[in-house]
Design an enzyme around this catalytic site. Structure first.
Site, short mmCIF file in Angstrom:
data_model
loop_
_atom_site.label_atom_id
_atom_site.label_comp_id
_atom_site.label_asym_id
_atom_site.label_seq_id
_atom_site.Cartn_x
_atom_site.Cartn_y
_atom_site.Cartn_z
N GLN A 73 0.84 -1.21 0.00
CA GLN A 73 0.00 0.00 0.00
C GLN A 73 0.87 1.26 0.00
OE1 GLN A 73 -3.50 -0.31 2.80
NE2 GLN A 73 -2.38 -2.14 3.39
N ARG A 164 -3.88 8.05 4.21
CA ARG A 164 -3.63 6.82 4.98
C ARG A 164 -3.90 6.96 6.47
NH1 ARG A 164 -3.69 3.03 1.04
NH2 ARG A 164 -2.26 3.55 -0.65
#
Ligand SMILES: Cc1cc2nc3c(=O)[nH]c(=O)nc-3n(C[C@H](O)[C@H](O)[C@H](O)COP(=O)(O)OP(=O)(O)OC[C@H]3O[C@@H](n4cnc5c(N)ncnc54)[C@H](O)[C@@H]3O)c2cc1C
Length: 199
Positions: A73, A164
């Site tokens: 990610q 995030r």
């Protein structure tokens, strides 16, 4: 996970403000500005959405103990630079695996560990049989831990933290983003203060 701020631009807020001021000056830094004046300007830049000056400060982090899943990610952020421990060259130890809290809460802790032990045993067997690490690693779980260096500028750090650090982000990368934010906002408060949940 371990998150260590290794290096950063010297006086990053001063650098960002200095870069921004060129738009209204004929030469470079024409006079000295106080840290408070720099911060005042940075807050205005944020409000105006004038983000390019934030590219003039950067930081390098060392991160240890995140899963390969989290790494996948993180490395989607194309404006950051990465150096990651290689599974081609470094043998993975069995205990280097992230176990999510949800697995523990589901009471699957023990079975999870058994699965890891099984895949690691096969990994070791493959190595012993002469299979190179770069192929034997296919047997390892995505929860395997890794270490890396990450460097990027403050504009991109803001972007990473915004995406995030949010509720929609997965817990592990959220923890990482929160770690970046805590360390960066200590060093350059005016740049990152609006991203803090307590702001
Ligand atoms: C909650 C969440 C769920 C996600 N789910 C998925 C998923 O299911 N599947 C999946 O594949 N990904 C998923 N992602 C990853 C996501 O699609 C992005 O790849 C990742 O967040 C990187 O974001 P970015 O492209 O904005 O940022 P960066 O790569 O960090 O780029 C920063 C900014 O630079 C600009 N930029 C960079 N490159 C270009 C370019 N080539 N062209 C134009 N502008 C550019 C853009 O403005 C971009 O926002 C998810 C992300 C989040 C936060």
């Amino acid at each position: 996970m371990k998150i260590e701020l290794l290096r950063h631009t010297e006086k990053p807020e001063s650098m960002i403000a200095q870069a921004a001021r060129i738009s209204h000056q004929t030469t470079g830094n024409e006079k000295d500005y106080s840290p408070e004046e720099d911060r005042e300007l940075i807050r205005k830049l944020r409000n105006w959405g004038h983000w390019s000056p934030f590219e003039f400060a950067s930081a390098t982090f060392y991160v240890e103990g995140i899963s390969r899943s989290c790494l996948a990610q993180l490395t989607r952020h194309r404006l950051a630079s990465f150096m990651v421990r290689s599974m081609r060259y470094v043998k993975q130890n069995q205990e280097e695996v992230v176990i999510p809290q949800s697995v523990k809460e589901a009471g699957l802790d023990e079975e999870y560990r058994e699965g890891i032990t099984k895949s690691h045993d096969l990994y070791q067997k493959a190595l012993d049989a002469g299979v190179p690490k770069e192929d034997a690693r296919f047997l390892l779980p995505i929860g395997s831990k890794t270490s890396l260096y990450l460097k990027t500028n403050f504009r991109e750090f803001r972007h990473i933290i915004e995406l995030r650090g949010g509720e929609e982000a997965q817990w592990e990368i959220r923890e990482l983003a929160e770690g970046f934010l805590a360390r960066l906002s200590e060093m350059a408060p005016a740049v990152f203060e609006d991203l803090r949940k307590d702001s």
